[in-house]
Design a protein around this motif. Structure first.
Motif, PDB file in Angstrom:
ATOM      1  N   ALA A  52     -17.025  51.691  43.476  1.00  0.00           N
ATOM      2  CA  ALA A  52     -16.028  51.472  42.426  1.00  0.00           C
ATOM      3  C   ALA A  52     -14.947  52.543  42.455  1.00  0.00           C
ATOM      4  N   ALA A  53     -15.352  53.787  42.661  1.00  0.00           N
ATOM      5  CA  ALA A  53     -14.368  54.874  42.744  1.00  0.00           C
ATOM      6  C   ALA A  53     -13.458  54.676  43.939  1.00  0.00           C
ATOM      7  N   LEU A  54     -14.002  54.228  45.062  1.00  0.00           N
ATOM      8  CA  LEU A  54     -13.188  53.973  46.246  1.00  0.00           C
ATOM      9  C   LEU A  54     -12.186  52.845  45.991  1.00  0.00           C
ATOM     10  N   MET A  55     -12.604  51.809  45.297  1.00  0.00           N
ATOM     11  CA  MET A  55     -11.703  50.701  44.994  1.00  0.00           C
ATOM     12  C   MET A  55     -10.592  51.137  44.054  1.00  0.00           C
ATOM     13  N   VAL A  56     -10.902  52.011  43.100  1.00  0.00           N
ATOM     14  CA  VAL A  56      -9.873  52.522  42.189  1.00  0.00           C
ATOM     15  C   VAL A  56      -8.854  53.348  42.960  1.00  0.00           C
ATOM     16  N   VAL A  57      -9.317  54.161  43.873  1.00  0.00           N
ATOM     17  CA  VAL A  57      -8.403  54.981  44.671  1.00  0.00           C
ATOM     18  C   VAL A  57      -7.513  54.088  45.539  1.00  0.00           C
ATOM     19  N   PHE A  94       1.117  52.924  43.880  1.00  0.00           N
ATOM     20  CA  PHE A  94       2.128  53.950  44.158  1.00  0.00           C
ATOM     21  C   PHE A  94       2.959  53.587  45.385  1.00  0.00           C
ATOM     22  N   TRP A  95       2.336  52.977  46.386  1.00  0.00           N
ATOM     23  CA  TRP A  95       3.092  52.550  47.568  1.00  0.00           C
ATOM     24  C   TRP A  95       4.113  51.481  47.183  1.00  0.00           C
ATOM     25  N   ALA A  96       3.701  50.542  46.354  1.00  0.00           N
ATOM     26  CA  ALA A  96       4.607  49.466  45.942  1.00  0.00           C
ATOM     27  C   ALA A  96       5.780  50.005  45.139  1.00  0.00           C
ATOM     28  N   ILE A  97       5.516  50.959  44.252  1.00  0.00           N
ATOM     29  CA  ILE A  97       6.591  51.534  43.445  1.00  0.00           C
ATOM     30  C   ILE A  97       7.563  52.311  44.329  1.00  0.00           C
ATOM     31  N   ARG A  98       7.041  53.100  45.247  1.00  0.00           N
ATOM     32  CA  ARG A  98       7.909  53.928  46.103  1.00  0.00           C
ATOM     33  C   ARG A  98       8.688  53.105  47.113  1.00  0.00           C
ATOM     34  N   SER A  99       8.167  51.949  47.507  1.00  0.00           N
ATOM     35  CA  SER A  99       8.874  51.149  48.505  1.00  0.00           C
ATOM     36  C   SER A  99       9.853  50.168  47.877  1.00  0.00           C
ATOM     37  N   GLY A 100       9.964  50.172  46.522  1.00  0.00           N
ATOM     38  CA  GLY A 100      10.972  49.352  45.873  1.00  0.00           C
ATOM     39  C   GLY A 100      10.543  47.932  45.574  1.00  0.00           C
ATOM     40  N   GLN A 101       9.249  47.682  45.503  1.00  0.00           N
ATOM     41  CA  GLN A 101       8.773  46.332  45.226  1.00  0.00           C
ATOM     42  C   GLN A 101       9.107  45.880  43.811  1.00  0.00           C
ATOM     43  N   PHE A 102       9.310  46.829  42.892  1.00  0.00           N
ATOM     44  CA  PHE A 102       9.575  46.477  41.501  1.00  0.00           C
ATOM     45  C   PHE A 102      11.041  46.689  41.123  1.00  0.00           C
ATOM     46  N   ASP A 103      11.901  46.873  42.104  1.00  0.00           N
ATOM     47  CA  ASP A 103      13.327  47.044  41.807  1.00  0.00           C
ATOM     48  C   ASP A 103      13.929  45.741  41.316  1.00  0.00           C
ATOM     49  N   ASP A 104      14.943  45.873  40.514  1.00  0.00           N
ATOM     50  CA  ASP A 104      15.633  44.708  39.968  1.00  0.00           C
ATOM     51  C   ASP A 104      16.619  44.199  41.005  1.00  0.00           C
ATOM     52  N   MET A 105      16.328  43.061  41.602  1.00  0.00           N
ATOM     53  CA  MET A 105      17.189  42.509  42.639  1.00  0.00           C
ATOM     54  C   MET A 105      18.226  41.541  42.066  1.00  0.00           C
TER      55      MET A 105
END
Length: 61
Positions: A12-17, A24-35
């Motif tokens: 469970a801890a591994l899945m949370v990590v 964090f990868w999705a946020i940093r790569s711009g997946q949630f940017d307003d297009m």
């Protein structure tokens, strides 16, 4: 503790990590940017007044 409980807690801890790293990868790569926002804002002309102004002729108040 039983060994299976320790294994499940570790899993469970591994899945949370992994999930946190994915978020964090999705946020940093711009997946949630307003297009769509900038594309729609360019169509809005903010120079036009929303309420038409009444033009005053010379001397009228």
């Amino acid at each position: 503790m039983t060994p299976i409980l320790i294994f499940l807690l570790g899993l469970a801890a591994l899945m949370v990590v992994i999930a946190g790293a994915g978020i964090f990868w999705a946020i940093r790569s711009g997946q949630f940017d307003d297009m769509e926002g900038p594309a729609q804002r360019i169509l809005m002309d903010e120079d036009d007044p929303l309420i038409p102004r009444r033009t005053l002729r010379g001397g009228e108040k």
